[in-house]
Structure formats: structure tokens, C-alpha cells
Design an enzyme around this catalytic site. Structure first.
Site, PDB file in Angstrom:
ATOM      1  CG  MET A  41      -1.455  -1.265   1.391  1.00  0.00           C
ATOM      2  SD  MET A  41      -2.895  -0.853   2.906  1.00  0.00           S
ATOM      3  CE  MET A  41      -3.395  -2.565   3.122  1.00  0.00           C
ATOM      4  CG  HIS A  70      -3.269  -6.866  -3.170  1.00  0.00           C
ATOM      5  ND1 HIS A  70      -4.528  -6.911  -2.452  1.00  0.00           N
ATOM      6  CD2 HIS A  70      -3.961  -6.338  -4.499  1.00  0.00           C
ATOM      7  CE1 HIS A  70      -5.808  -6.124  -3.141  1.00  0.00           C
ATOM      8  NE2 HIS A  70      -5.059  -5.496  -4.281  1.00  0.00           N
ATOM      9  CG  MET A 141     -10.111  -5.063  -3.625  1.00  0.00           C
ATOM     10  SD  MET A 141      -9.182  -6.596  -2.972  1.00  0.00           S
ATOM     11  CE  MET A 141      -9.566  -5.289  -0.978  1.00  0.00           C
TER      12      MET A 141
HETATM   13  C1  DX5 Z   1      -7.441  -5.295   2.113  1.00  0.00           C
HETATM   14  C2  DX5 Z   1      -5.808  -6.433   1.865  1.00  0.00           C
HETATM   15  C3  DX5 Z   1      -6.458  -7.493   2.418  1.00  0.00           C
HETATM   16  C4  DX5 Z   1      -6.170  -7.426   3.884  1.00  0.00           C
HETATM   17  C5  DX5 Z   1      -7.713  -9.259   4.252  1.00  0.00           C
HETATM   18  O1  DX5 Z   1      -6.647  -3.793   2.022  1.00  0.00           O
HETATM   19  O2  DX5 Z   1      -6.329  -5.744   0.609  1.00  0.00           O
HETATM   20  O3  DX5 Z   1      -5.477  -8.667   2.028  1.00  0.00           O
HETATM   21  O4  DX5 Z   1      -5.325  -8.051   4.620  1.00  0.00           O
HETATM   22  O5  DX5 Z   1      -7.918  -9.120   5.410  1.00  0.00           O
HETATM   23  P1  DX5 Z   1      -8.976  -9.733   6.435  1.00  0.00           P
HETATM   24  O6  DX5 Z   1      -8.821 -10.823   5.678  1.00  0.00           O
HETATM   25  O7  DX5 Z   1      -8.711  -9.317   7.883  1.00  0.00           O
HETATM   26  O8  DX5 Z   1     -10.219  -8.630   5.670  1.00  0.00           O
HETATM   27 ZN    ZN Z   2      -4.817  -8.228  -0.701  1.00  0.00          ZN
END
Ligand code: DX5
Ligand code: ZN
Length: 226
Positions: A41, A70, A141
Site C-alpha cells: 500500500m 497485491h 475485493m
Molecule cells: C485489504 C487487503 C487484504 C486484507 C484482508 O486491503 O488487501 O488482503 O489483509 O484482511 P482480512 O482478511 O482481515 O479482511
Molecule cells: Zn490484499
């Protein structure tokens, strides 16, 4: 990495101990993780900041399975070679990250990685329709990206539509956000095969006490079995 249609659990290390990534990766793999999901991120595309290529390269040494990176960053293209050098097996960019996803996916494959394309909850399946021949994985997502531990947003209809659009192409559908034993069956039934899970895998365990990681992974797998 040959194409495998079985359901795979990809723990997100966003929910791991940030001071101990190497041992966390080893622990969760020993407990049955199929892939390791690495959330990058940039504090710009999403309102949170994690780590970049040098950290991801350091994680690689500990990943024996598949390193699934990701990217929640914009722009993407200038960083593709750095993530190839870091050892990503799958590199996923968001379709919302810029106007040239087609070029981005070509560049990811050109750098020797599997190419993924992610869709935010507000983005329709059709946004990736003309990218499917360049794509190895579509990431749906089921939360607004940026944070772990959020509530699952039901994208079952989108998953179903994508599976139909993909047809017999060897393309994974990955679900990211709020996956647990309650929500996993909905998306697997609709056609998903890679389940990212952060909080639902790491909760209750630690490097010193990793058994809960295995119990949590098996609980998700059991919820979608049969
Ligand atoms: C969110 C991320 C996810 C996150 C998922 O922006 O891309 O990979 O870590 O976390 P959970 O499973 O806790 O929703
Ligand atoms: Zn992710």
C-alpha cells in the site's frame, strides 16, 4: 506454477506481526497456507502505507509456496521490475490504478510473473472483460482496500459473472477481504478458488503458538469442502 483449480488459502501477512515477518511466513506455511498474500500500500491509492520492494524481497527468502503480491499503489508500471526482482510469483495491479491496465498486464507477464488484476467493490466485472486473455488471476475485493479486519461486502454476483466471462481460460478468481468460514462458501460456490484471509487466519495464534493458524486455515477449508 501449474494451474490448480482447487481452493487455496492465501494468508495475508497484513495481519501478522510486522516485527517478525520471516518467522510468521514460515509458521503459517508450516500450518498449511497454500500461498502467501503480500499487501503493498502506498498511502495514495489507499489510505494506508505498508512496505515496498526491498521488504518484499526479504520476505521471499522465507516463502516456499507462492508469493502473491497485491499492489494497492498508483502508478504501477515504474515498479514492476522491482517486484520481479523481489521474487513475486503473482503480481496484481488494480484496474482503477490507471488508464493503461492492458499495458500493465503485458509488462507484468513480460517481466516473468503471473499477472493479476484487482477490482474494488464499486467496479463492475465488465471493467476487466477485455483484459482476460492477459490475466492469470482476477482479484475481487470484498472490502474497500486499505485495512485488514473489515466486514465482508457481498460480491457473489460479480464473482459469478466473472467466472462466466472467464469461461475455460486458466484464470484464478481470488477473493480478498472479510473471508472467514461463514463467507468463504458463498464465493467458492460462485466460482472463486483463491481465498485471501488475514484476520481469520492469524487470530488467536503467534509465532510462539502457531497451532491456531492451522486450525483457522482448516476451518475455512472445511467450510467449502464438498
Ligand atoms: C485489504 C487487503 C487484504 C486484507 C484482508 O486491503 O488487501 O488482503 O489483509 O484482511 P482480512 O482478511 O482481515 O479482511
Ligand atoms: Zn490484499
Amino acid at each position: 506454477m501449474s494451474f490448480d483449480r482447487s481452493v487455496k488459502i492465501a494468508p495475508s501477512i497484513l495481519s501478522a506481526d510486522f516485527a517478525d515477518f520471516g518467522r510468521e511466513i514460515q509458521a503459517v506455511e508450516a500450518q498449511g497456507a497454500d500461498w502467501i498474500h503480500v499487501d503493498v500500500m502506498d498511502g495514495h491509492f489507499v489510505p494506508n502505507l505498508t512496505f515496498g520492494p526491498p521488504a518484499v524481497k526479504a520476505f521471499r527468502k522465507h516463502v516456499k509456496t507462492v508469493m502473491d503480491v497485491h499492489l494497492m499503489i498508483s502508478p504501477v508500471d515504474a515498479y514492476i521490475d522491482a517486484y520481479a526482482d523481489a521474487g513475486a510469483d503473482v503480481l496484481t495491479a488494480h484496474v482503477e490504478a490507471g488508464p493503461h491496465s492492458h499495458r500493465t498486464l503485458q509488462a507484468i507477464r513480460g517481466a516473468g510473473m503471473k499477472a493479476g488484476i484487482a477490482l474494488n467493490p464499486g467496479t463492475p466485472a465488465e471493467a476487466v472483460e477485455h483484459l482476460l486473455d492477459l490475466t492469470d488471476l482476477v482479484c475481487v475485493m470484498t472490502v474497500n482496500p486499505g485495512f485488514g479486519g473489515q466486514k465482508f461486502i457481498d460480491m457473489t454476483a460479480k464473482v459469478r459473472k466473472l467466472r462466466e466471462m472467464i469461461g475455460d481460460r486458466p484464470v484464478h478468481i481470488e477473493i480478498d477481504g472479510g473471508v472467514d468460514p461463514t463467507t468463504a462458501p458463498l464465493v467458492v460456490e460462485a466460482g472463486a478458488d483463491v481465498l485471501v484471509a488475514g484476520s481469520a487466519v492469524f487470530r488467536g495464534g503467534s509465532v510462539e503458538n502457531p497451532a491456531p493458524y492451522g486450525e483457522n486455515i482448516r476451518a475455512i477449508k472445511a467450510s467449502v469442502a464438498g
